[in-house]
Design an enzyme around this catalytic site. Structure first.
Site, PDB file in Angstrom:
ATOM      1  N   SER A 141       0.991  -1.245  -0.049  1.00  0.00           N
ATOM      2  CA  SER A 141      -0.084   0.073  -0.055  1.00  0.00           C
ATOM      3  C   SER A 141       0.861   1.130   0.110  1.00  0.00           C
ATOM      4  O   SER A 141       2.152   1.088   0.408  1.00  0.00           O
ATOM      5  CB  SER A 141      -0.846  -0.008   1.275  1.00  0.00           C
ATOM      6  OG  SER A 141      -1.401   1.339   1.468  1.00  0.00           O
ATOM      7  N   TYR A 154      -1.585  -0.653  10.778  1.00  0.00           N
ATOM      8  CA  TYR A 154      -1.531  -1.462   9.114  1.00  0.00           C
ATOM      9  C   TYR A 154      -0.263  -0.963   8.393  1.00  0.00           C
ATOM     10  O   TYR A 154       0.198  -1.843   7.528  1.00  0.00           O
ATOM     11  CB  TYR A 154      -3.127  -0.985   8.572  1.00  0.00           C
ATOM     12  CG  TYR A 154      -3.207  -1.128   6.953  1.00  0.00           C
ATOM     13  CD1 TYR A 154      -3.709  -2.233   6.467  1.00  0.00           C
ATOM     14  CD2 TYR A 154      -2.991  -0.033   6.116  1.00  0.00           C
ATOM     15  CE1 TYR A 154      -3.780  -2.598   5.126  1.00  0.00           C
ATOM     16  CE2 TYR A 154      -3.213  -0.298   4.550  1.00  0.00           C
ATOM     17  CZ  TYR A 154      -3.648  -1.624   4.333  1.00  0.00           C
ATOM     18  OH  TYR A 154      -3.867  -1.782   3.076  1.00  0.00           O
ATOM     19  N   LYS A 158       2.457  -2.731   6.033  1.00  0.00           N
ATOM     20  CA  LYS A 158       2.681  -2.721   4.756  1.00  0.00           C
ATOM     21  C   LYS A 158       4.142  -2.275   4.230  1.00  0.00           C
ATOM     22  O   LYS A 158       4.735  -2.576   3.275  1.00  0.00           O
ATOM     23  CB  LYS A 158       1.593  -2.028   4.158  1.00  0.00           C
ATOM     24  CG  LYS A 158       0.252  -2.486   4.166  1.00  0.00           C
ATOM     25  CD  LYS A 158      -0.047  -3.590   3.210  1.00  0.00           C
ATOM     26  CE  LYS A 158      -1.476  -4.207   3.074  1.00  0.00           C
ATOM     27  NZ  LYS A 158      -1.468  -5.241   2.070  1.00  0.00           N
TER      28      LYS A 158
END
Ligand SMILES: NC(=O)c1ccc[n+]([C@@H]2O[C@H](COP(=O)([O-])OP(=O)(O)OC[C@H]3O[C@@H](n4cnc5c(N)ncnc54)[C@H](OP(=O)(O)O)[C@@H]3O)[C@@H](O)[C@H]2O)c1
Length: 252
Positions: A141, A154, A158
């Site tokens: 991402s 998160y 990533k």
């Protein structure tokens, strides 16, 4: 050179909807035999029927090594191998400052988004790609290249997935190419909280290309990396975000 995958087999985690399903469809249309997984059997069955071209599936949790074993073994059994692995499934159970993240949700994020891509790649390498070569594509991402007030946990996973991609590329070369794709905001269920109720319009205006991503934007890039067109590309991180990162160095 063309964007064909005839004679290849592809296994895509989280292939029942969103970006994973679009990648599965594009690979199937390009001639690959496609195998998808996700947690819900009915969603997998429905998606496989829509993808067509003999798409097969097995329900399982990407974060479970046992479920990974079952999916990889079934794919090899049905199709004869796993030429292309797409580590696409991910989770984001916690939104808020990283400093306040509770350990159970942190651990789940780490397990599904980072540990799982490692053990899926290890298993596919040991059972097939070490001998036969192949391609691994990790869906990371733009969050892995930036910071965000509520997506920190998160984004850390990533970011580490980007480093894992770079680390594995020379380790698995020359037979296996390992690359990552970093999408910006794409209109899927996963990111709905970021684009629903008109919020997406603001983000779209901030992107130099003035729109949010569509799942096919990501699928086209994945096909390019998986096919012979990507045959001299490994260890690379492809950002697909309508120019957002270079323009503003932030997500959304
Ligand atoms: N959408 C965005 O804006 C965006 C931006 C950057 C990166 N990404 C990345 O793109 C990838 C795909 O996201 P998406 O937006 O396409 O999400 P999505 O539309 O919500 O689809 C997620 C897929 O993964 C499956 N899944 C979720 N958790 C799983 C688990 N633990 N084990 C196995 N399957 C699981 C889901 O099916 P089940 O519910 O049946 O398990 C579904 O098939 C993710 O890696 C995400 O981090 C998305």
């Amino acid at each position: 050179m063309d964007l064909r995958l005839d004679g290849k087999t592809a296994l895509i985690t989280g292939g029942s909807r969103g970006i994973g399903k679009a990648i599965a469809s594009s690979f199937a249309e390009a001639g690959a035999k496609v195998f998808i997984t996700s947690r819900k059997a009915d969603a997998c069955e429905h998606a496989a029927a829509e993808i067509g071209h003999g798409c097969e599936w097995l329900a399982g949790n990407a974060g479970s090594p046992d479920d990974a074993d079952r999916a990889i073994d079934t794919c090899i059994d049905r199709f004869g191998g796993v030429d292309i692995l797409v580590n696409n499934a991910a989770t984001n159970p916690y939104a808020g400052p990283l400093i306040d993240a509770d350990l159970p949700r942190w651990q789940k994020t780490l397990d599904v988004n980072l540990t799982a891509p490692l053990f899926w790649t290890q298993k596919v390498w040991n059972r097939y790609q070490k001998e036969n070569g192949g391609v691994v594509i990790n869906i990371s991402s733009v969050g892995g290249l930036s910071t965000n007030p509520i997506l920190g946990a998160y984004d850390v996973t990533k970011s580490a997935l980007i480093h894992m991609t770079k680390q594995l590329a020379p380790e698995l070369a020359p037979g296996v190419r390992v690359n990552a794709i970093c999408p910006g905001l794409v209109k899927t269920d996963f990111a709905k909280a970021l684009w629903e109720d008109g919020k997406g319009d603001q983000v779209a205006q901030a992107y130099p290309l003035n729109r949010l991503g569509e799942v096919d934007d990501i699928a086209g890039a994945a096909l390019y990396l998986a096919a012979d067109t990507g045959s001299w590309i490994t260890g690379q991180i492809l950002v697909l975000d309508g120019g957002g990162l270079v323009a503003f160095n932030k997500v959304g």
